[in-house]
Design an enzyme around this catalytic site. Structure first.
Site, short mmCIF file in Angstrom:
data_model
loop_
_atom_site.label_atom_id
_atom_site.label_comp_id
_atom_site.label_asym_id
_atom_site.label_seq_id
_atom_site.Cartn_x
_atom_site.Cartn_y
_atom_site.Cartn_z
N HIS A 203 1.19 -24.84 19.02
CA HIS A 203 -0.57 -24.58 19.82
C HIS A 203 -0.44 -25.13 21.29
O HIS A 203 0.98 -25.90 21.49
CB HIS A 203 -1.95 -24.73 18.82
CG HIS A 203 -1.91 -26.78 19.17
ND1 HIS A 203 -1.10 -27.16 18.26
CD2 HIS A 203 -2.21 -27.92 19.88
CE1 HIS A 203 -0.91 -28.98 18.26
NE2 HIS A 203 -1.27 -28.94 19.20
N THR B 112 2.49 -23.85 26.50
CA THR B 112 3.14 -23.90 27.58
C THR B 112 4.39 -24.62 26.80
O THR B 112 4.38 -25.78 25.75
CB THR B 112 3.16 -24.21 28.84
OG1 THR B 112 2.95 -25.53 29.52
CG2 THR B 112 3.13 -23.57 29.57
N ARG B 113 5.18 -24.21 26.65
CA ARG B 113 7.06 -24.12 26.01
C ARG B 113 8.23 -24.73 27.13
O ARG B 113 8.06 -23.37 28.30
CB ARG B 113 7.37 -23.93 24.51
CG ARG B 113 6.15 -24.41 23.22
CD ARG B 113 6.55 -25.71 23.73
NE ARG B 113 5.18 -26.08 22.00
CZ ARG B 113 4.13 -26.12 22.21
NH1 ARG B 113 3.65 -26.11 23.25
NH2 ARG B 113 3.90 -26.12 21.01
N LYS C 190 1.92 -31.70 33.30
CA LYS C 190 2.61 -31.54 31.92
C LYS C 190 3.44 -32.56 32.42
O LYS C 190 5.03 -31.88 32.36
CB LYS C 190 2.69 -31.05 30.81
CG LYS C 190 2.86 -31.14 29.93
CD LYS C 190 2.64 -30.15 28.89
CE LYS C 190 3.21 -29.09 28.11
NZ LYS C 190 2.72 -28.21 28.05
N HIS D 20 9.69 -37.39 24.75
CA HIS D 20 9.96 -36.72 23.76
C HIS D 20 10.95 -37.56 22.21
O HIS D 20 11.32 -37.96 21.70
CB HIS D 20 11.22 -36.10 23.97
CG HIS D 20 11.61 -35.49 22.77
ND1 HIS D 20 12.02 -34.32 22.76
CD2 HIS D 20 13.63 -35.29 22.49
CE1 HIS D 20 12.13 -33.83 21.35
NE2 HIS D 20 14.05 -34.29 21.81
N LYS E 285 11.59 -21.99 21.87
CA LYS E 285 12.19 -21.45 22.32
C LYS E 285 13.21 -20.46 21.57
O LYS E 285 13.69 -19.14 21.56
CB LYS E 285 13.23 -22.02 22.98
CG LYS E 285 14.14 -23.40 22.81
CD LYS E 285 14.93 -23.49 23.46
CE LYS E 285 14.62 -25.04 24.54
NZ LYS E 285 13.47 -25.90 23.63
C1 LIG Z 1 4.23 -31.48 22.31
C2 LIG Z 1 5.20 -30.51 22.01
C3 LIG Z 1 5.67 -29.98 23.03
C4 LIG Z 1 7.18 -29.43 22.45
N1 LIG Z 1 8.08 -28.60 23.73
C5 LIG Z 1 8.49 -27.78 23.53
C6 LIG Z 1 9.65 -27.04 24.26
O1 LIG Z 1 9.31 -27.63 25.40
N2 LIG Z 1 10.31 -26.40 23.95
C7 LIG Z 1 10.53 -26.10 22.60
O2 LIG Z 1 11.57 -24.90 22.42
N3 LIG Z 1 10.38 -26.18 21.53
C8 LIG Z 1 9.23 -27.25 21.88
N4 LIG Z 1 8.45 -27.73 20.89
C9 LIG Z 1 8.48 -27.54 19.32
C10 LIG Z 1 7.77 -25.80 18.63
O3 LIG Z 1 6.68 -26.36 20.11
C11 LIG Z 1 8.16 -26.13 17.55
O4 LIG Z 1 9.08 -26.80 17.39
C12 LIG Z 1 7.31 -24.69 16.45
O5 LIG Z 1 6.29 -24.73 17.16
C13 LIG Z 1 7.31 -25.31 15.62
O6 LIG Z 1 6.22 -24.39 14.87
P1 LIG Z 1 6.41 -24.09 12.95
O7 LIG Z 1 5.95 -22.83 12.85
O8 LIG Z 1 7.70 -24.44 12.35
O9 LIG Z 1 5.65 -25.15 12.95
P2 LIG Z 1 3.70 -25.27 13.03
O10 LIG Z 1 3.35 -24.67 14.45
O11 LIG Z 1 3.27 -25.94 12.66
O12 LIG Z 1 3.05 -24.24 11.93
C14 LIG Z 1 3.50 -23.66 10.27
C15 LIG Z 1 1.72 -23.75 10.17
O13 LIG Z 1 1.59 -23.41 8.31
C16 LIG Z 1 1.11 -24.19 8.05
N5 LIG Z 1 0.81 -24.72 6.83
C17 LIG Z 1 1.47 -25.44 6.01
N6 LIG Z 1 0.92 -25.66 5.45
C18 LIG Z 1 0.13 -24.64 4.63
C19 LIG Z 1 -0.08 -24.43 3.15
N7 LIG Z 1 -0.34 -25.03 2.32
N8 LIG Z 1 -0.97 -22.70 3.26
C20 LIG Z 1 -0.88 -22.80 4.25
N9 LIG Z 1 -0.53 -22.46 5.52
C21 LIG Z 1 0.34 -23.55 5.61
C22 LIG Z 1 0.67 -24.71 9.27
O14 LIG Z 1 -1.43 -24.73 9.00
C23 LIG Z 1 0.87 -24.18 10.40
O15 LIG Z 1 -0.27 -23.29 10.83
C24 LIG Z 1 7.89 -28.57 21.21
C25 LIG Z 1 6.75 -29.44 20.12
C26 LIG Z 1 5.07 -30.04 20.71
C27 LIG Z 1 4.29 -30.60 19.80
O1 LIG Z 2 12.70 -28.28 23.51
C1 LIG Z 2 12.54 -28.37 24.55
O2 LIG Z 2 13.28 -27.91 25.80
C2 LIG Z 2 11.55 -29.16 25.09
C3 LIG Z 2 12.57 -30.23 26.17
C4 LIG Z 2 13.21 -31.39 25.40
C5 LIG Z 2 12.37 -32.25 24.28
C6 LIG Z 2 11.76 -30.57 23.92
N1 LIG Z 2 11.41 -30.05 23.61
#
Ligand SMILES: Cc1cc2nc3c(=O)[nH]c(=O)nc-3n(C[C@H](O)[C@H](O)[C@H](O)COP(=O)(O)OP(=O)(O)OC[C@H]3O[C@@H](n4cnc5c(N)ncnc54)[C@H](O)[C@@H]3O)c2cc1C
Ligand SMILES: O=C(O)[C@@H]1CCCC=N1
Length: 381
Positions: free
Chosen positions: A44, A47-48, A266, A270, A346
């Protein structure tokens, strides 16, 4: 009814996996525990950062195609998801990490410009480059509009006949040739299962007898007020940045130009403190915010060094910060995408593509050895 594939977790990785499966005409169910959209996982927020600059060649190579697939989704959804801003990388000139990334971008021909110290402030106003640091700019890096991208991937999945059931928590998985998935309101069967459960991966995988060394961290997502509104904004062509080895902290600090909340930039650390995903906000450690304040006072004099807004998000990290993209070691029709270690957004179009390929029994388009489960079993610590 028996689905070809069930995907558990509608974050960015599960949504893109479901998107690729549906585009390959696989009858797919995407299950999500919370009512969508939600702000309880890792995908959520507005931006990323998107970039190709990585120390490891395999990430840079994956990003080549990832940019193309993001552009494809933009077309399919009719939405703007990427904005080019450039990425400013700053770090100790003779430091190992800075040198590794600098060599990697040169080797991989990632478009970059080296900024000499004497010309730095002319290109990047309102930032103090730390003494001993050098700077490069990756020119094609930028911002992904995260919430919008997540909705877009889900929308295209549905437009290809995919089914999303949200507000249904998976409470049990029974492996077999036909896998049975039980939620708090129903039971479903599929020939294949993909688990992309973000911070809940460890809990869910325990239903399949698998333990992975995943650690969940709460990240304080801090926004800082511009003293002169717009001075660090996208419209003023301010780039995203990564500060490697800041003096104030052990891990990188990164930031994105002001845009989503006008007048606020923002800037985050990290790293975070360990948390239980269902009790995220019980974690109140703010040492990272103190380190960010000191860094901002020193290097970003145009920002008020007290955060104006703090949101939260979670990282799920592996010991080497590389993802897990693999088949389950015991059940070959269960595929796992986990441990995105705070940098997975990304890559989501590629992650979705390879998880889809694994689930369809195809050879993956990329060498997945850096992402194998076996690496933890070879180095159990
Ligand atoms: C602050 C922050 C900044 C970031 N910045 C960057 C960035 O600049 N660039 C970049 O490339 N990446 C960035 N990232 C990383 C990136 O956002 C994550 O790697 C990515 O969103 C992970 O996605 P996901 O689908 O694995 O996890 P999630 O988005 O957590 O999705 C997992 C989903 O599974 C669901 N779920 C879990 N258990 C169950 C269950 N038992 N039953 C049904 N549903 C379930 C959850 O509710 C959730 O919706 C950042 C992350 C954060 C937190
Ligand atoms: O993945 C990215 O680019 C950002 C910036 C560096 C640290 C983690 N997320």
């Amino acid at each position: 009814m028996v689905y070809e594939c069930i995907v558990i977790g509608a974050g960015i990785q599960g949504s893109f996996t479901a998107y690729h499966l549906a585009k390959n005409n696989k009858n797919t169910l995407l299950l999500e525990q919370f009512v969508l959209p939600h702000s309880r996982g890792s995908s959520h927020g507005q931006t990323r950062i998107i970039r190709k600059a990585y120390e490891e060649d395999f990430y840079t190579h994956m990003m080549e195609e990832s940019y193309e697939l993001w552009a494809q989704l933009e077309k399919e959804a009719g939405l703007k998801l990427y904005r080019r801003t450039g990425l400013l990388l700053m770090g100790p000139e003779n430091g190992k990490d800075f040198q590794l990334i600098k060599n990697s971008v040169q080797r991989n021909k990632v478009p970059t410009v080296v900024l000499e110290r004497h010309e730095f402030s002319q290109h990047i106003p309102n930032v103090n480059l730390t003494s001993g640091d050098a700077a490069i700019v990756e020119t094609t890096a930028g911002v992904l509009y995260a919430d919008r991208a997540l909705r877009a991937a889900q929308m295209v999945f549905q437009s290809h006949g995919g089914v999303i059931k949200d507000g249904e928590k998976v409470i049990n998985i029974k492996p077999g040739d036909l896998i049975t998935v039980t939620t708090d309101s129903g039971t479903y069967q599929a020939k294949n299962l993909v688990i992309t459960a973000g911070p809940w991966a460890k809990t869910l995988l325990s239903h399949t007898g698998l333990q992975l060394p995943l650690q969940v961290l709460r990240i304080n997502v801090c926004y800082w007020k511009e003293k002169v509104p717009g001075s660090y904004s996208i419209s003023n062509r301010f780039p995203c940045f990564i500060q490697m080895q800041p003096k104030e902290a052990e891990h990188d600090i990164y930031g994105l130009p002001s845009n989503e909340y006008p007048g606020l930039m923002k800037v985050c650390y990290h790293m975070g403190s360990e948390t239980e995903p269902d009790e995220r906000d019980r974690q109140t450690d703010r040492r990272d915010v103190d380190a960010l304040s000191t860094y901002i006072s020193r290097c970003f004099p145009g920002l008020v060094p007290v955060p104006a807004v703090v949101e939260s998000c979670m990282y799920t990290v592996t010991p080497d910060n590389n993802f897990v993209l693999d088949r389950h070691p015991t059940y070959s029709n269960i595929v796992i995408g986990a441990g995105f270690s705070g940098h997975g957004f990304k890559f989501a179009p590629i992650v979705g593509k390879v998880l889809c390929e694994l689930s369809m029994g195809q050879n993956p388009s990329y060498d997945l050895s850096p992402f194998s489960i076996q690496r933890f079993q070879d180095n159990p610590k």
